[in-house]
Enzyme design. Sequence first.
Site, PDB file in Angstrom:
ATOM      1  N   TYR A  21      -4.600   4.594   0.458  1.00  0.00           N
ATOM      2  CA  TYR A  21      -6.113   3.845   0.190  1.00  0.00           C
ATOM      3  C   TYR A  21      -5.825   3.275  -0.948  1.00  0.00           C
ATOM      4  O   TYR A  21      -6.768   2.539  -2.548  1.00  0.00           O
ATOM      5  CB  TYR A  21      -7.929   4.603  -0.246  1.00  0.00           C
ATOM      6  CG  TYR A  21      -7.492   5.195   1.146  1.00  0.00           C
ATOM      7  CD1 TYR A  21      -7.629   4.815   2.461  1.00  0.00           C
ATOM      8  CD2 TYR A  21      -8.228   6.915   1.064  1.00  0.00           C
ATOM      9  CE1 TYR A  21      -7.939   5.161   3.211  1.00  0.00           C
ATOM     10  CE2 TYR A  21      -8.405   7.445   2.224  1.00  0.00           C
ATOM     11  CZ  TYR A  21      -8.144   7.011   3.207  1.00  0.00           C
ATOM     12  OH  TYR A  21      -8.306   7.454   4.760  1.00  0.00           O
ATOM     13  N   HIS A  22      -4.216   2.108  -1.511  1.00  0.00           N
ATOM     14  CA  HIS A  22      -3.282   1.584  -2.310  1.00  0.00           C
ATOM     15  C   HIS A  22      -3.312   0.507  -2.066  1.00  0.00           C
ATOM     16  O   HIS A  22      -2.855   0.204  -2.384  1.00  0.00           O
ATOM     17  CB  HIS A  22      -3.046   2.174  -3.367  1.00  0.00           C
ATOM     18  CG  HIS A  22      -3.287   3.697  -3.813  1.00  0.00           C
ATOM     19  ND1 HIS A  22      -2.055   5.040  -4.026  1.00  0.00           N
ATOM     20  CD2 HIS A  22      -3.883   4.776  -3.773  1.00  0.00           C
ATOM     21  CE1 HIS A  22      -2.987   5.982  -4.450  1.00  0.00           C
ATOM     22  NE2 HIS A  22      -4.055   5.941  -4.349  1.00  0.00           N
ATOM     23  N   PRO A  23      -5.057  -0.356  -1.216  1.00  0.00           N
ATOM     24  CA  PRO A  23      -3.953  -1.888  -1.506  1.00  0.00           C
ATOM     25  C   PRO A  23      -3.613  -2.193  -1.937  1.00  0.00           C
ATOM     26  O   PRO A  23      -4.576  -2.164  -3.353  1.00  0.00           O
ATOM     27  CB  PRO A  23      -4.965  -2.215  -0.457  1.00  0.00           C
ATOM     28  CG  PRO A  23      -5.923  -1.603  -0.394  1.00  0.00           C
ATOM     29  CD  PRO A  23      -5.620   0.043  -0.403  1.00  0.00           C
ATOM     30  N   ASP A  53       1.615  -1.449   0.155  1.00  0.00           N
ATOM     31  CA  ASP A  53      -0.076  -0.153  -0.155  1.00  0.00           C
ATOM     32  C   ASP A  53       0.920   1.129  -0.050  1.00  0.00           C
ATOM     33  O   ASP A  53       2.001   1.114   0.151  1.00  0.00           O
ATOM     34  CB  ASP A  53      -0.778   0.042   1.102  1.00  0.00           C
ATOM     35  CG  ASP A  53      -1.655   0.282   1.576  1.00  0.00           C
ATOM     36  OD1 ASP A  53      -2.552   1.490  -0.046  1.00  0.00           O
ATOM     37  OD2 ASP A  53      -2.243   1.385   2.297  1.00  0.00           O
ATOM     38  N   HIS A  54      -0.181   1.926   0.224  1.00  0.00           N
ATOM     39  CA  HIS A  54       1.231   4.115  -0.960  1.00  0.00           C
ATOM     40  C   HIS A  54       0.268   4.264   1.100  1.00  0.00           C
ATOM     41  O   HIS A  54      -0.697   4.511   1.382  1.00  0.00           O
ATOM     42  CB  HIS A  54       0.365   4.785  -1.176  1.00  0.00           C
ATOM     43  CG  HIS A  54       1.166   4.038  -2.575  1.00  0.00           C
ATOM     44  ND1 HIS A  54       0.651   3.765  -3.667  1.00  0.00           N
ATOM     45  CD2 HIS A  54       2.480   3.503  -2.240  1.00  0.00           C
ATOM     46  CE1 HIS A  54       1.007   3.814  -4.855  1.00  0.00           C
ATOM     47  NE2 HIS A  54       2.914   3.172  -4.514  1.00  0.00           N
TER      48      HIS A  54
END
Length: 562
Positions: free
Chosen positions: A470-472, A296-297
């Site tokens: 919110y980049h899983p 994630d980021h």
Amino acid sequence: MTQQQQYHYIIVGAGSAGCVLANRLSEDPNNSVLLLETGGSDKSIFIQMPTALSIPMNTKKYAWQFETEAETGLDNRKMHCPRGKVLGGSSSINGMVYVRGHAMDFDEWANHGAAGWDYQHCLPYFKKAETWAFDGDDYRGKQGELAVNNGNEMKNPLYRAFIEAGKDAGYLETQDYNGAQQEGFGPMHMTIKNGVRWSTSNSYLRPAMKRANLTVITHALVNKVLIEDKQAKGVEYQRKGKTVSVFATKEVVLSAGSVGSPHILQLSGIGDKNVLENAGVEVKHHLPGVGQNLQDHLEFYFQFKCKQPISLNGKLDPLSKLGIGTRWILNKSGLGATNHFESCGFIRSKANLAFPDLQYHFLPAAMRYDGKEAFAGHGFQVHIGHNKPKSRGAVTLVSADPKVAPKIQFNYLTEQEDIEGFRACVRLTREIINQPAMDEYRGEEIQPGLAVQTDEEIDTFVREFVESAYHPSCSCKMGTDDMAVVNPETKVIGIDGLRVVDSSIFPTIPNGNLNAPTIMVAEKAADFILGKTPLAAANVDVRLGTDWQIKQREQMPKRVVN
């Protein structure tokens, strides 16, 4: 009561990838396609109006409100991990930012065993997907379903000032970070059309829903994929108190996202046998990589007061919001028709990197992600994050009950390189914002605050205030090694008739937001599924910042307030 039906293709999840697949697979009227989605309609004004983006993300009706386990690298905080639960999936709740990633991200995929997924082979599918609002070139598409533009085209002077500050600090300028040169500062692109969020539901699914051979069923919670003798036969789901079994004569495709897809695989008996047995699920196929490699980021907000009354903080009162909403309802224009992230930057955290690993989203307001103001008065902020983390986590099944959420553990900031990346975020951002281009606007630093200076102070601040971007992704990685879950044609290894097509199959997380590469992956996978010859590889140049430019920037006098 059990019902049974049969289709050629069953797609699980009507999100960024699933809507693309539903469109492409149903283009042939001879194919019968079923699309299953746990959520419901996306017609809410809060989804369709771009400026309302913080609302659907934080609404249970439209998003899975997942929470991570305690993250040791973040002072044991449990982090919010929302995922789309509505037609359009996360493309209906996200920030609408369109970033493909750096060309070398996809070369990295190929080097990790995903043959055919290098940049030159991915670019034709990025182009196929989009209609770029401005002049085209060899990097941009003009006939795709996805509308991509620049919102209100930087009418607020703070957007341009941020770009000029990056140039003052010695960085490059780029007119199109999705084109030949990602690195640098320039306008940010978004998926909005005629003032409306252009999700994959609006762009791909709605036109396809007019076809008689596409069936869309909402409010359907998938229990498992039906597996017999290493073959996917169909899907079992529950809806309105009934259990329904549906069967696929050709393929089942999981497009439930980086939490949902590994969770469904595990519920179906596909995954690490120890995980499955501990959760009480019969092992159908031991595949240890399922749920692993999760990435994630992270990002935080660098906030400043603004000396001029031109920020969006002056538009957060109820009367102003009413005016913005009314104008949008009447003619889909004004401040309601943009996500407000209209300028950005991509830079390297240190000189010896091959390509950028830090990303900026600039916002002409100082506010929280839930849409509330951060303080009284005018301000602005940049969202800054380290985009190539080394930390890896997992999505782990804990119960055979599909209603029980899996364990989600990212292991954020457990690698020293990631910690150092965020130190660079603080120091380089201060250097940029304190350039002459921002002098007439820049007021007091609100966050982190000038008291945060040393490595230890920065680390403490980051652990407390960093948030998920919110980049899983990457939890069913594509490749050929022992931990790969799908092969380079997106087929689940060891199971016939089953694929995964969404951001979970990324081998590594790209340098940017995930909606654009997820759509590209679905476009490319659709050709695999249909047995089409893949689009011919592009033959374009990619411009990289030179060592000379980096050294020149490092030699410039620093202009930082201490």
